[in-house]
Design a protein around this motif. Sequence first.
Motif, PDB file in Angstrom:
ATOM      1  N   GLU A 143       0.829  -1.206   0.000  1.00  0.00           N
ATOM      2  CA  GLU A 143       0.000   0.000   0.000  1.00  0.00           C
ATOM      3  C   GLU A 143       0.863   1.256   0.000  1.00  0.00           C
ATOM      4  O   GLU A 143       0.481   2.285  -0.568  1.00  0.00           O
ATOM      5  CB  GLU A 143      -0.923  -0.001   1.217  1.00  0.00           C
ATOM      6  N   ARG A 159       2.022   2.463  -3.658  1.00  0.00           N
ATOM      7  CA  ARG A 159       1.032   2.796  -4.690  1.00  0.00           C
ATOM      8  C   ARG A 159       1.430   3.992  -5.546  1.00  0.00           C
ATOM      9  O   ARG A 159       1.182   4.011  -6.743  1.00  0.00           O
ATOM     10  CB  ARG A 159      -0.320   3.088  -4.035  1.00  0.00           C
ATOM     11  N   GLY A 210      -5.353  -5.992  -6.187  1.00  0.00           N
ATOM     12  CA  GLY A 210      -5.632  -4.689  -6.762  1.00  0.00           C
ATOM     13  C   GLY A 210      -4.751  -4.324  -7.937  1.00  0.00           C
ATOM     14  O   GLY A 210      -4.637  -3.156  -8.292  1.00  0.00           O
ATOM     15  N   GLU A 243      -4.316   0.833  -6.721  1.00  0.00           N
ATOM     16  CA  GLU A 243      -5.133   0.201  -5.684  1.00  0.00           C
ATOM     17  C   GLU A 243      -4.464  -1.051  -5.115  1.00  0.00           C
ATOM     18  O   GLU A 243      -5.114  -1.848  -4.433  1.00  0.00           O
ATOM     19  CB  GLU A 243      -6.508  -0.158  -6.260  1.00  0.00           C
TER      20      GLU A 243
END
Length: 304
Positions: free
Chosen positions: A37, A40, A61, A99
């Motif tokens: 994350e 990203r 994602g 994502e």
Amino acid sequence: MKQTTQNFRVLSTVTDYTRFYNLPAPAHPLLTIINLEEARCLPHPTTPVVQQLYTVALKRGIKGTIYYGRQSYDFAEGVLFFLGPDQVFAVDETLDISEINGWMLVFHPDLLLKYPLAKKILSYGFFSYQSHEALHLSAKEEGLLAGMINGIRMEYEQPIDAFSQDVLVSQLDVLLSYANRFYHRQFHTRRTAEHDLLTRFEALLSAYFARETEQPLPTVQHFADALHVSPAYLSDMLRTLTGQNTQQHIHNALINKAKQLLLSTSLTINETAYQLGFEYPQYFTRLFKSKTGLTPAAFRFSVQ
């Protein structure tokens, strides 16, 4: 007709990896864990990469195509992703990671050299080019692996002491044993795809250096004959697909075997050279230093 050779970026260390992908510097020289994350907004280079590292990642994602060797990696039905050393990894220019979430574990083979896991990991088929499907996990299985990753993260963020490597390797061993269980559960009913030339070369190379007895140094001609192709064709094929020719692959395997012998046996440097097939030990020392930056004696001393 020869294929056009691509430009490849070789990532030899964990630090090389984090720098190339603009990731935080590793807390341990041989291992890092990345929170996806947090990646990203980072740029993702599209240059094909040959990483001399192991990678295990749980990714979600992702929108786009990831290439492993010559095939695209299938994320449609799975999330756990494996990469082995000296193999090619690339992403499509349109890859969207805005994502993405999950984690990535990256570690250097040298972390394992003094331990049985160094040999056991070679038997795990999910690190091979033959595998091009991500591994589907249940929510319970994901949670189990996430707990193991948190344990590894807690350990590798601690100051390094005399027990750090033992603990990290034991945790990796358990993690990969569970991955192996999940992998075989998913694929045990599927027929293994017929080996292509690259896969057969990898298998021959691994088998040659798995032998425990003295043997002559392998030659490019030896592998070309075994695969029923010319030495030039074999080298061209390997260079096109991996960025390295046959001799470079042989040297990589030779150095890895040398490191295992230096750390797991009491053989002298000369005896190690003879075991590997060198007629003159000084040639072994010269090659080892050119590839690692250390003499065999200095390498043995540096990890004790």
